[in-house]
Scaffold this active site. Structure first.
Site, PDB file in Angstrom:
ATOM      1  N   SER A  69     111.442  13.250 -31.646  1.00  0.00           N
ATOM      2  CA  SER A  69     112.843  12.906 -31.435  1.00  0.00           C
ATOM      3  C   SER A  69     113.375  13.560 -30.154  1.00  0.00           C
ATOM      4  CB  SER A  69     113.662  13.290 -32.670  1.00  0.00           C
ATOM      5  OG  SER A  69     114.902  12.639 -32.680  1.00  0.00           O
ATOM      6  N   ASP A 215     112.190   7.217 -35.932  1.00  0.00           N
ATOM      7  CA  ASP A 215     112.198   8.651 -35.657  1.00  0.00           C
ATOM      8  C   ASP A 215     111.076   9.377 -36.399  1.00  0.00           C
ATOM      9  OD1 ASP A 215     112.940  11.490 -35.710  1.00  0.00           O
ATOM     10  OD2 ASP A 215     114.845  10.821 -34.863  1.00  0.00           O
TER      11      ASP A 215
END
Length: 734
Positions: A69, A215
Site C-alpha cells: 500500500s 490492497d
C-alpha cells in the site's frame, strides 16, 4: 585547500573504478543482505520517509525493498532512485484532495459535458443497461492517481523487471477473487504500486495478468516474508501501528465496517512481526491521532519516523558501512535516466468509439522526449469525454524502440446512464418553483460517440424531451443535433408592485434541429431551427383565456465556456452571443428579432472569489409575444423580487458577486457571499435608460454538495422590496 578540493572531485571517480570497487568490498567482506519492509497505512506511510532519512544518515545500505500500500509507494520511489528529500517533497506537494476525485476538472470536459451543468442533474450517474441498474466497483477509479504515479516513476519507465531497479523491489497486493497474496515483481511499476494500494470499495481494483488486485494489506500488510524470499539476511521493518477505532469513535455502520478491515490488517501484521529474529530491527512509529486519511499532516509523519528511527539507532548502526563504502554503495545505485524518447504510439482501446477519436486528442509527437505535462493534458481531454473509467499510459519496449501505449477502459457501468435532478426555489411567501427530473443518456452510439438523451421533469414545469447529438468527425469539430419535446410551464403575471394578478400556463410542442462547429472543448457556433405550436392559458377569475400560438425561428449563437465552476465560479469566464429571428414564413404568428448577450468573468484571491458580469436582451421592434419575453427577478437576478416576476421586451443587468470559501473537502464546500445587481426590464426601447433602473443586492450562504448547488439568501432592492430565498440550481446563468 586545493588538495582537499582535488580529492573531493576524484573520490567519486575512484570509487566507480575497479580499484575503488575492490577497496569498498574490502571494507564490507561478505556483509549480510539487508531487506527493508515498509508497512501499509495510508497517510501514516509518510513516516517511512523519516526512516529512510535516518538509514542514510547512519550509512545503512538497503539491498532490497518490499512494501504494501503506502509502503509500496514510498518503497517503490526509493527503489527507483529518488532520495528521501525528493520523496518527502513529492508527498507534501501532491494535492491529495484532488487526486481522490475522479471527476475531471471542468476545463478538461468536452463542451457537450460542460453544458450538462445547466441541467440541474445530480452528479451521481449510475449505469442502466439491459434493464439493470449498475454502479462502479469502487468510489474512486484512481484516474488522477494513475497519472501522478506515471510521472513519479518516469525515470525508471524503461525497466520491466523490478530486480533491475537501482534497488530490487516488490509490491504486495491481494487477489480479489481468491484472497491470495500476489507479489508483483515485473511489468509496469506504477501499475504495481497502484494495485498494492487499491483499498477495496475505495479504489477500483487493478487488473494484472488476468487477476483483479486490491490492497495487499488484507493479506500481508508488513511483508517480512517477501523480503526473506528476495534473499534478505536481515530485515528492517518500518511499522505504522494499529489504526483501530476506539469505542467512542465507533458511531455508525461506516466505522463498524472500517473496523473489520482494520482487524484484517492487524491480524496479518501481528503474524509478520512475530516472525522477526534477533538480528532484525523493528522500528515502530507512534503516530498518535494521525490517521490513514490525514494526508494534510504528512510533514508530521516524516518527523515521527525520524524520531522512531533515532530510538533504534544502536540496533541499526550494527549494520552501518564506512563512509567510503557507503558512498560507493550510493553511487552504484544512482540513475540518470531522463525522459524517454517516444518512437511510436500504440492505442489499446476498450470502447465502441474509434481509435481516431482518441488519437486526435494526443499532442505528443514521436521522435521527441515524453513531456509528462503534455500527456497529462491530453489524457485529461480524453477522460473529459466522460465515457471512460480510466485512461492511462505505459512506456513499452518493442524491437529496441520505445513506445507510448495508451490504454482506455470504458466504464463498466456504461454506456447508458441514469441521472436524477432537482430544481427548487422559494421566497417563503408563497412563490415557489419545484421540479424533479430523471435523465437517461446513452453514449457511444457509434464510432464517433453519438449520444441519445431523454429527460422527464415533473412539478411546476412538466417536460418530456428526447434528443440526439451526433459529431460528424473524429475531433467532434462539426455536429448535428435534434430534439422533440413537450413542456408545460406554470407561472404568474405580476403587477409593477410584484403582486401576482393572474396565473399563466404555457404548453408547447417543439421540434428543434441544429448544426454547429465546436472549437476544442471551450467554444461552439451553432445554427438552429425551432418549430413550436402550443397554447397559453391565462387564468382570470375562474375561467381561463386560451391563446393558441405558433413559433418558427432560426437562431445563431456563439458560446464560450472557460469557467472552472458554473455554480461557485473561481477562475475563468463564460459568455454567449445569440440572434433569434422569428418569421411567419417559418411558421410563426409574428415576425420579430431578438439579440441576447451574456458574459461573466471570475477570479480568485486566496479563499475569496469575485464574479463580474453583464447580460442584455433586446427585441428589435418591441413586438415579441408573451411566451418569448425575457424575465428577471429572484436571487442574484434583481434580488428582492419574486423569481421571474419582471417580464419585458428588453432586459439589462450588471452584476458583481463576492464569495468567501468557508470550508472545502472532496465532497462538500461551503461559501458566504454577497451580490450587487443593477438593471431592469423594459417594455419599449424608448424606456431603456440608466435613470430607469433598479439597484438590488443579496447576502447568501451557499454549498456545493454532491446533489448540486444550494443557496440560502436574503435580497432587497431600492423599490423597498425584500425577500428570503432558498434556491437550488445555478444562479449565475441567464
Amino acid at each position: 585547500m586545493h588538495l582537499k578540493l582535488c580529492l573531493s572531485l576524484l573520490v567519486p571517480v575512484f570509487l566507480l573504478s575497479p580499484c575503488g570497487l575492490l577497496l569498498a568490498n574490502e571494507h564490507q567482506p561478505d556483509r549480510p543482505k539487508i531487506g527493508l519492509v515498509l508497512a501499509g497505512g495510508g497517510a501514516k506511510g509518510g513516516a517511512h520517509v523519516g526512516v529512510l532519512k535516518k538509514l542514510e544518515e547512519y550509512n545503512i545500505p538497503v539491498d532490497m525493498i518490499a512494501g504494501t500500500s503506502m509502503g509500496s509507494i514510498v518503497g517503490g520511489l526509493y527503489a527507483a532512485g529518488l532520495t528521501p528529500a525528493e520523496i518527502e517533497d513529492e508527498l507534501q506537494t501532491l494535492d491529495w484532495d484532488d487526486l481522490f476525485v475522479d471527476k475531471p476538472d471542468r476545463r478538461d470536459l468536452s463542451f457537450r459535458r460542460k453544458s450538462d451543468d445547466k441541467l440541474y442533474l445530480f452528479k451521481a450517474k449510475p449505469g442502466f443497461n439491459d434493464g439493470k441498474l449498475e454502479i462502479p466497483l469502487a468510489f474512486i477509479a484512481g484516474q488522477k492517481f494513475d497519472l501522478e504515479l506515471n510521472r513519479l516513476f518516469e525515470r525508471v519507465s524503461h525497466i520491466e523487471h523490478f530486480d533491475a531497479l537501482p534497488i530490487p523491489f516488490r509490491a504486495v497486493a491481494a487477489d480479489l477473487e481468491t484472497g491470495q497474496e500476489k507479489v508483483l515483481e515485473k511489468g509496469s511499476l506504477p501499475r504495481a504500486v497502484r494495485a498494492s494500494m487499491a483499498v477495496p470499495g475505495a479504489f477500483d481494483p487493478v487488473e494484472i495478468d488476468g487477476q483483479l488486485l486490491v490492497d495487499g494489506g488484507i493479506v500481508n500488510n508488513i511483508p517480512v516474508s517477501v523480503a526473506r524470499q528476495m534473499g534478505a539476511d536481515i530485515v528492517i521493518v518500518s511499522d505504522l501501528g494499529s489504526d483501530l477505532y476506539t469505542r467512542d469513535e465507533i458511531v455508525s455502520g461506516l466505522e463498524v465496517a472500517g473496523q473489520m478491515v482494520n482487524f484484517l490488517f492487524g491480524l496479518n501484521s501481528q503474524k509478520s512481526l512475530a516472525s522477526l529474529q534477533d538480528q532484525d530491527v523493528l522500528i515502530s512509529v507512534k503516530l498518535g491521532d494521525i490517521g490513514s486519511g490525514s494526508f494534510e499532516r504528512i510533514a508530521e509523519t516524516v518527523a515521527l519516523g525520524e524520531q522512531a528511527s533515532l530510538q533504534r539507532a544502536l540496533s541499526l548502526k550494527r549494520y552501518a558501512l564506512s563512509d567510503l563504502a557507503y558512498q560507493q554503495y550510493r553511487l552504484a545505485r544512482q540513475t540518470d535516466q531522463g525522459a524517454p524518447v517516444i518512437d511510436f504510439i500504440e492505442i489499446n482501446n476498450n470502447s465502441n468509439i474509434s481509435d481516431e477519436v482518441i488519437l486526435t486528442a494526443l499532442q505528443i509527437k514521436t521522435g521527441e522526449p515524453l513531456n509528462h505535462q503534455q500527456i497529462k493534458e491530453d489524457i485529461s481531454q480524453i477522460y473529459g469525454l466522460d465515457i471512460f473509467q480510466s485512461v492511462r499510459y505505459e512506456i513499452v519496449r518493442q524491437d529496441d524502440k520505445t513506445g507510448l501505449r495508451l490504454l482506455t477502459e470504458e466504464k463498466s457501468w456504461g454506456p447508458g446512464y441514469l441521472q436524477t435532478g432537482l430544481i427548487a426555489s422559494t421566497d417563503f411567501e408563497g412563490d415557489m418553483a419545484f421540479r424533479i427530473g430523471l435523465g437517461y443518456t446513452k453514449t457511444q452510439l457509434n464510432a464517433l460517440n453519438g449520444e441519445w438523451r431523454n429527460v422527464v421533469h415533473v412539478g411546476d414545469q412538466q417536460l418530456l424531451r428526447t434528443e440526439i447529438f451526433q459529431p460528424l468527425d473524429a475531433q467532434a469539430r462539426y455536429f448535428i443535433d435534434g430534439s422533440l419535446s413537450y413542456s408545460s410551464d406554470n407561472s404568474y403575471v405580476y403587477s409593477d408592485q410584484a403582486t401576482p394578478v393572474s396565473e399563466l400556463q404555457v404548453n408547447r410542442y417543439a421540434l428543434e434541429l441544429g448544426v454547429g462547429r465546436q472549437f476544442g472543448n471551450w467554444g461552439q457556433l451553432r445554427l438552429g431551427y425551432n418549430r413550436e405550436s402550443g397554447d397559453s392559458k391565462v387564468y382570470i377569475g375562474s375561467e381561463p383565456v386560451v391563446n393558441d400560438f405558433n413559433s418558427g425561428e432560426i437562431s445563431l449563437s456563439l458560446s464560450d465556456d472557460k469557467i472552472d465552476n458554473l455554480y461557485f465560479p473561481g477562475e475563468g469566464h463564460f459568455g454567449e452571443l445569440a440572434w433569434t429571428a422569428s418569421r411567419q414564413s417559418l411558421g410563426a404568428d409574428v415576425d420579430f428579432d431578438q439579440i441576447n448577450m451574456n458574459y461573466q468573468h471570475a477570479f480568485t484571491l486566496d479563499n475569496n472569489s469575485f464574479l463580474l458580469g453583464m447580460a442584455a436582451l433586446t427585441t428589435v421592434d418591441d413586438n415579441a409575444p408573451y411566451q418569448s419575453l425575457a424575465k428577471l427577478g429572484g436571487f442574484a437576478r434583481l434580488s428582492g423580487y419574486p423569481q421571474d416576476s419582471l417580464t419585458g421586451q428588453h432586459i439589462g443587468l450588471v452584476r458583481g458577486a463576492f464569495m468567501h470559501k468557508l470550508s472545502g473537502s472532496r465532497f462538500f464546500s461551503s461559501y458566504i457571499g454577497t451580490t450587487l445587481e443593477w438593471g431592469n426590464v423594459w417594455q419599449k426601447r424608448a424606456d431603456v435608460s440608466p435613470d430607469n433602473t433598479i439597484l438590488a443586492g443579496s447576502i447568501f450562504l451557499g454549498s456545493d454538495t454532491p446533489v448540486g448547488p444550494l443557496y440560502l439568501s436574503y435580497g432587497a432592492n431600492d423599490n423597498d422590496l425584500d425577500s428570503f430565498y432558498l434556491f437550488i440550481g445555478p444562479p449565475f446563468t441567464f
